[in-house]
Design an enzyme around this catalytic site. Sequence first.
Site, short mmCIF file in Angstrom:
data_model
loop_
_atom_site.label_atom_id
_atom_site.label_comp_id
_atom_site.label_asym_id
_atom_site.label_seq_id
_atom_site.Cartn_x
_atom_site.Cartn_y
_atom_site.Cartn_z
CB SER A 194 39.69 2.04 32.64
OG SER A 194 39.37 3.41 32.56
CD GLU A 230 42.47 -0.51 30.06
OE1 GLU A 230 43.27 0.44 30.07
OE2 GLU A 230 41.26 -0.37 29.84
NE ARG A 254 42.08 1.78 26.69
CZ ARG A 254 41.67 2.78 25.92
NH1 ARG A 254 42.06 2.81 24.65
NH2 ARG A 254 40.88 3.71 26.38
#
EC number: 1.3.1.98
Length: 373
Positions: free
Chosen positions: A261, A363, A183
């Site tokens: 998410s 995130e 990520r």
Amino acid sequence: MHDLLLTQKLADIRPQIDRIPDLELEETALRDLTTLRVGGEPLLTMRCYSPAAAASVVTLLDFHKVPLLIVGGGSNLVVADGDLDIVAVVLDFDSVSVDPESGLVHAEAGAQWDDVVSLAVGAGLGGIECLSGIPGSAGAVPVQNVGAYGAEISSVLTRVRLLDRVKREVTWVPAEALELGYRYSNLKFTSRAVVLDIELQLDPSGMSAPLRFGELARRLGANGAGERRPAGEVREAVLELRAGKGMVLDSADHDTWSAGSFFTNPAVDNRVADYVRNVTGDDTMPCYPIADSDQSKLSAAWLIERAGFPKGFPGGDAPATLSTKHTLALTNRGGATAADIVSLARVIRAGVDKKFGVLLEPEPVWVGIRIDE
């Protein structure tokens, strides 16, 4: 109220803005440009219909020190309420080319990512089928090295075309230069460049990437780790799994009014992983050793549930809740503000930290607001 100096600066450069081809000016709130459907009023919204328009307007705004926010699909943004002293630059150019023989795919930054996946799979190419159903634009995919169901874009990304905001140059850059990790890329949070196009090298055989995610492999009846299946078959299974978790956009389903998410899966020292396992007494705890390190990756969703936050928390008529289908998504139930989303995120984060000593990291990209109080 917006900053008067910035407002005047925009007025002063308006003639230059008006001369940029393929550019349209709007008065659009950020809540109408994000999948969480929260966010206030920017100074102005500029919709770019070509990479050249985006490069020109970003360079102009940077030169005059006007803060800006690049918006693609808006699926990875948490934006503050109220008047925001930024210009929203929307990337609305979406050309996609697919070469079935070589497996090369080119996509402009504004293309909807799932459209890219659908076109590639439909042309008989494999490699990105596990990334089906992910909302947002193609330009955002390399920024955070998008991944799902055991696959990451880093495995197929060959290069990106960037506007370097420091050098004010547009060039193709190899994927290796982005330092892609979990990520992460060196584009994330830095604002050093704007992605205008991406290039992918896919598999002309039409077979999927090796199946590495247990839930997906079981859904497909795979017999061994790393088995491959036709990409179209895997895409359909992924879409079914995502829809069951409220992770495929549907304007009628508030479980999909989210940023996907919300927290990344934390990497922790193995002793911390052992502590969490002992606290819960659960030997089936999801725990994935990280190669060449003394760390393991834990499941953020699992930690959230075990910390006492069930699906739909806090329930009732709360304006923001965890998804009723998946604990890793924070959702807008129809009337939430950014403050409601952030308040819930802080409660979840503090609860997991108190229970396990693991601090979850969000995130999405935060604009004008912070998770840390």
